[in-house]
Design a protein around this motif. Structure first.
Motif, short mmCIF file in Angstrom:
data_model
loop_
_atom_site.label_atom_id
_atom_site.label_comp_id
_atom_site.label_asym_id
_atom_site.label_seq_id
_atom_site.Cartn_x
_atom_site.Cartn_y
_atom_site.Cartn_z
N ALA A 204 11.98 1.12 -0.79
CA ALA A 204 10.87 1.99 -1.15
C ALA A 204 11.34 3.32 -1.74
O ALA A 204 10.76 3.83 -2.70
CB ALA A 204 9.98 2.24 0.07
N ASP A 205 12.39 3.91 -1.16
CA ASP A 205 12.85 5.22 -1.63
C ASP A 205 14.35 5.37 -1.36
O ASP A 205 14.76 6.11 -0.47
CB ASP A 205 12.06 6.33 -0.94
CG ASP A 205 12.17 7.67 -1.67
OD1 ASP A 205 13.11 7.83 -2.49
OD2 ASP A 205 11.34 8.55 -1.41
N PRO A 206 15.16 4.68 -2.13
CA PRO A 206 16.61 4.68 -1.85
C PRO A 206 17.25 6.06 -2.00
O PRO A 206 18.14 6.42 -1.23
CB PRO A 206 17.18 3.68 -2.87
CG PRO A 206 16.16 3.61 -3.95
CD PRO A 206 14.85 3.81 -3.28
N GLU A 207 16.79 6.84 -2.96
CA GLU A 207 17.41 8.14 -3.19
C GLU A 207 17.13 9.10 -2.05
O GLU A 207 18.00 9.90 -1.68
CB GLU A 207 16.91 8.72 -4.52
CG GLU A 207 17.33 7.90 -5.74
CD GLU A 207 18.82 7.60 -5.74
OE1 GLU A 207 19.62 8.53 -5.49
OE2 GLU A 207 19.20 6.44 -5.97
N ARG A 208 15.94 9.04 -1.46
CA ARG A 208 15.63 9.93 -0.35
C ARG A 208 16.53 9.63 0.85
O ARG A 208 17.10 10.56 1.46
CB ARG A 208 14.16 9.79 0.04
CG ARG A 208 13.73 10.78 1.13
CD ARG A 208 12.28 10.57 1.57
NE ARG A 208 11.88 11.62 2.50
CZ ARG A 208 11.18 12.71 2.17
NH1 ARG A 208 10.83 12.89 0.89
NH2 ARG A 208 10.84 13.62 3.06
N LEU A 209 16.67 8.35 1.18
CA LEU A 209 17.50 7.99 2.32
C LEU A 209 18.95 8.39 2.10
O LEU A 209 19.60 8.99 2.97
CB LEU A 209 17.39 6.50 2.61
CG LEU A 209 18.24 6.00 3.77
CD1 LEU A 209 17.86 6.70 5.07
CD2 LEU A 209 18.11 4.48 3.93
N ARG A 210 19.48 8.10 0.93
CA ARG A 210 20.88 8.42 0.65
C ARG A 210 21.10 9.93 0.65
O ARG A 210 22.15 10.41 1.07
CB ARG A 210 21.30 7.79 -0.67
CG ARG A 210 21.36 6.26 -0.60
CD ARG A 210 21.79 5.62 -1.90
NE ARG A 210 21.93 4.18 -1.74
CZ ARG A 210 21.27 3.27 -2.46
NH1 ARG A 210 20.41 3.66 -3.41
NH2 ARG A 210 21.45 1.99 -2.26
N ALA A 211 20.10 10.68 0.17
CA ALA A 211 20.23 12.14 0.15
C ALA A 211 20.26 12.71 1.56
O ALA A 211 21.04 13.63 1.85
CB ALA A 211 19.08 12.75 -0.65
N GLU B 5 0.82 -1.21 0.00
CA GLU B 5 0.00 0.00 0.00
C GLU B 5 0.84 1.25 0.00
O GLU B 5 0.41 2.30 0.48
CB GLU B 5 -0.95 -0.01 1.21
CG GLU B 5 -1.89 -1.22 1.25
CD GLU B 5 -2.86 -1.17 2.41
OE1 GLU B 5 -3.45 -0.09 2.64
OE2 GLU B 5 -3.02 -2.20 3.09
N TYR B 6 2.04 1.18 -0.56
CA TYR B 6 2.94 2.33 -0.54
C TYR B 6 2.36 3.51 -1.31
O TYR B 6 2.66 4.68 -1.00
CB TYR B 6 4.30 1.93 -1.11
CG TYR B 6 5.32 3.03 -1.06
CD1 TYR B 6 5.81 3.49 0.16
CD2 TYR B 6 5.81 3.62 -2.23
CE1 TYR B 6 6.76 4.51 0.22
CE2 TYR B 6 6.76 4.63 -2.19
CZ TYR B 6 7.23 5.08 -0.97
OH TYR B 6 8.15 6.08 -0.91
N ALA B 7 1.54 3.25 -2.30
CA ALA B 7 0.97 4.33 -3.10
C ALA B 7 -0.06 5.16 -2.33
O ALA B 7 -0.36 6.30 -2.71
CB ALA B 7 0.32 3.77 -4.37
N GLU B 8 -0.59 4.63 -1.26
CA GLU B 8 -1.56 5.37 -0.46
C GLU B 8 -0.86 6.54 0.23
O GLU B 8 0.20 6.36 0.86
CB GLU B 8 -2.19 4.45 0.59
CG GLU B 8 -3.29 5.12 1.38
CD GLU B 8 -3.93 4.16 2.37
OE1 GLU B 8 -4.25 4.60 3.50
OE2 GLU B 8 -4.10 2.97 2.01
N PRO B 9 -1.41 7.76 0.16
CA PRO B 9 -0.73 8.94 0.69
C PRO B 9 -0.29 8.82 2.15
O PRO B 9 0.82 9.21 2.50
CB PRO B 9 -1.75 10.06 0.50
CG PRO B 9 -2.57 9.61 -0.67
CD PRO B 9 -2.64 8.12 -0.56
N ALA B 10 -1.15 8.28 3.01
CA ALA B 10 -0.80 8.18 4.43
C ALA B 10 0.37 7.22 4.64
O ALA B 10 1.24 7.46 5.50
CB ALA B 10 -2.01 7.72 5.23
N VAL B 11 0.42 6.15 3.87
CA VAL B 11 1.50 5.17 3.99
C VAL B 11 2.80 5.77 3.47
O VAL B 11 3.87 5.64 4.09
CB VAL B 11 1.15 3.87 3.25
CG1 VAL B 11 2.33 2.89 3.28
CG2 VAL B 11 -0.09 3.23 3.85
#
Length: 448
Positions: free
Chosen positions: A392-399, A347-353
């Motif tokens: 789920a979001d590798p670029e965000r974590l690395r940034a 459910e990653y696409a759900e905004p709250a998740v």
């Protein structure tokens, strides 16, 4: 005899003697014609043989570790890594095979690494001994049999009830392991236990098992050893922190291979733990309590932590924190870790998740950045829910890590997911295997 009655396998005289001859790297010299010279030569040869025998035996442990960690797939590679002659490497491999630890395959087709005849292939003996591995966490416990190479041979069904009595829990998990040994008929060389608590040395006490109902300072190592002995299982019984052991397993068999300064951060079923492996060894500090990263403050106005602080990584970036941030009420059907994983994957696409995931990624990244500034690791590996957040979001974590850490900006630190299933179990087995890796002949001879 071991706990399940299987007779030990030991090297025969011929193979052990071969270590002595092979260590010389050449054939024995021809005897002197004069009897007096022959007598002197015989005495000298006897002393030399004893020295060479010990030298050959001393190579058994390093050779076994090379095969165990996959760094010596062939005899040619083993020869190069040990820095010995081909004959010595062959004799060492033959002795490890006679001990029932590895297999030597001389059939054509192996990758040789040198020109000419393909080198003999080396692999773990799939029918060899095993270690009993056990893991306890807030949502249950599990027992398994783990062979060399980190290979899980058999597992008992996981249990979902953990009582407040450590002796009851550890007795049950050892009983499950003993049943696996009886079913498989495998020889057991010892036992290892992973617990979600800092384990204080040298006493082996669970200093503060925050996510279990166990009393602080529970003597888990002594209790575990008593349960193992009562079950008739021979060998050492050792205990360690679950994330420490996960890092050890990943360094030897998974995503941490070849790293010199490996930082591991992972969620358990509850909470967050960390570990550091330096030059192949766990850094445990002066009393076993190093790298309690779960109690780094990443949100000063955040949730109260079990340790008495507020906004610790332990309560800001674990499975319960994710479910809560996503507005989900945990259910009793499966573990919190599994519920968090399923929500993130499905459910990653759900905004709250997604918003909850981004919040946890930012908190985790802030904690990792501080650790990078202090420790300067050459690799970071993430386990549990943190592995899923990285996917789920590798670029965000690395940034986040790069932006908040000096070393991250200067060159970047690789951040990778853990790759082993049940890595804490495999790490627990590594504890039991270590005496064998240090001295195969001595450890298996003592077990006999």
């Amino acid at each position: 005899m071991n706990g399940n009655g299987a007779p030990p396998r030991v090297g025969d005289v011929t193979t052990v003697s071969a270590l002595s001859a092979a260590s010389a790297g050449s054939a024995a010299p021809a005897p002197s014609a004069a009897s007096s010279a022959a007598s002197a030569s015989s005495a000298s040869s006897s002393a030399s043989s004893r020295t060479k025998l010990e030298r050959g035996r001393g190579a058994l442990g390093p050779a076994l570790e090379l095969v165990h960690t996959g760094r010596a797939p062939t005899r040619a590679v083993l020869t190069a890594e040990l820095g010995v002659t081909r004959a010595t490497a062959g004799a060492v491999a033959a002795e490890l095979e006679a001990l029932g630890l590895i297999r030597v395959d001389s059939r054509p087709g192996g990758a040789g690494g040198t020109q000419g005849r393909p080198s003999h292939r080396l692999s773990i003996d799939e029918n060899g001994p095993v270690a009993l591995a056990a893991q306890v966490h807030p949502d249950g416990f599990r027992a398994a049999l783990v062979g060399l190479g980190g290979r899980i041979v058999a597992t008992a069904p996981g249990k979902v009830t953990v009582s407040a009595d450590p002796a009851q829990v550890l007795g049950a998990v050892v009983e499950a392991g003993a049943a696996l040994l009886a079913d498989t008929g495998r020889r057991c060389i010892g036992a290892g236990l992973a617990v979600p608590s800092a384990v204080a040395e040298p006493d082996g006490t669970a200093l503060n098992p925050l996510h279990l109902a166990w009393p602080a300072g529970s003597p888990v190592r002594a209790v575990f050893a008593e349960c193992v002995k009562a079950a008739g299982i021979d060998g050492p019984a050792l205990t360690g922190n679950d994330v420490n052991l996960a890092a050890l397993a990943e360094h030897r068999h998974g995503a941490g291979r070849s790293a010199q300064h490996l930082l591991c951060v992972a969620t358990g079923h509850r909470g967050v733990g960390g570990a550091l492996v330096l030059d192949g060894r766990l850094h445990s500090g002066s009393s076993g309590l190093a790298l309690e990263v779960g109690h780094l403050t990443v949100n000063p106005e955040g949730r109260p932590c079990h340790c008495g602080g507020r906004g610790c990584l332990d309560v800001e970036a674990d499975p319960l924190a994710f479910l809560t941030a996503a507005g989900r009420t945990p259910g009793p059907e499966v573990s919190l870790l599994q519920q968090a994983r399923d929500l993130l994957r499905e459910e990653y696409a759900e905004p709250a998740v997604r918003a909850a995931a981004e919040e946890l990624i930012d908190r985790l990244g802030l904690g990792l950045a501080g650790l990078v500034n202090i420790l300067n690791p050459d690799r970071i590996i993430l386990g549990g829910l943190h592995r899923e957040l990285l996917h789920a979001d590798p670029e965000r974590l690395r940034a986040v890590v790069a932006d908040r850490s000096l070393w991250g900006r200067s060159g970047g630190v690789p951040i990778l997911p853990c790759t082993l299933d049940h890595n804490s179990l495999v790490g627990a087995a590594e504890l039991a295997w270590q005496p064998v890796l240090d001295d195969p002949l001595g450890a298996l001879g003592a077990a006999a």
